[in-house]
Scaffold this active site. Sequence first.
Site: not given
Length: 183
Positions: A33-35, A103
């Site tokens: 999970m990219y932020f 994102v």
Amino acid sequence: MIEIELKGYADDRVFRNIREAFEFMRKEIHEDMYFSHPCRDFSKTDEALRIRIKRFNGHFEALLTYKGPKIDNISKTRKEIEVTIDNVDAYIELLHALGFREVLTVKKSREKYYVEKGVTITLDEIEGLGKFVEIEKLETDERNIENEVKRLLKILESLGVKQFERKSYLELLMEKTNLSEKS
């Protein structure tokens, strides 16, 4: 710690060559999970912040990882700071409270192989992208980067890798789906 990493496009032949040449360690399932940062655009600063959920051999592991900008023009070598986390939901809540937002999530199946002390190769099947191979080594001395990049590149070329990629799986998926970090 500096992560020296090279990535290339792969096919069944490259996968077979690696499986025959190196010792299998384990198969892993990753959910990354990219932020996005609330005050700067990581796509412009070439940084990344992610939570990785890793499953292997009946185990579960979660890591919060910061990746700094790439250091050289050939590989994906960059500073990496990684912290083991035990409560993913609490970390996501903390990031949201600080203004970070999710994102994109990258899902992959990964086979990990031992090359030599400190060097691993992974066979990655990325949901929505296909097959890739990565070779990785952690380094503490920046003076060794150039020679190690050349050495690791030769290993991949000897296994049949012809096309290399410096973009992350996140960047490739965002391009494919026409997403931007600001969207």
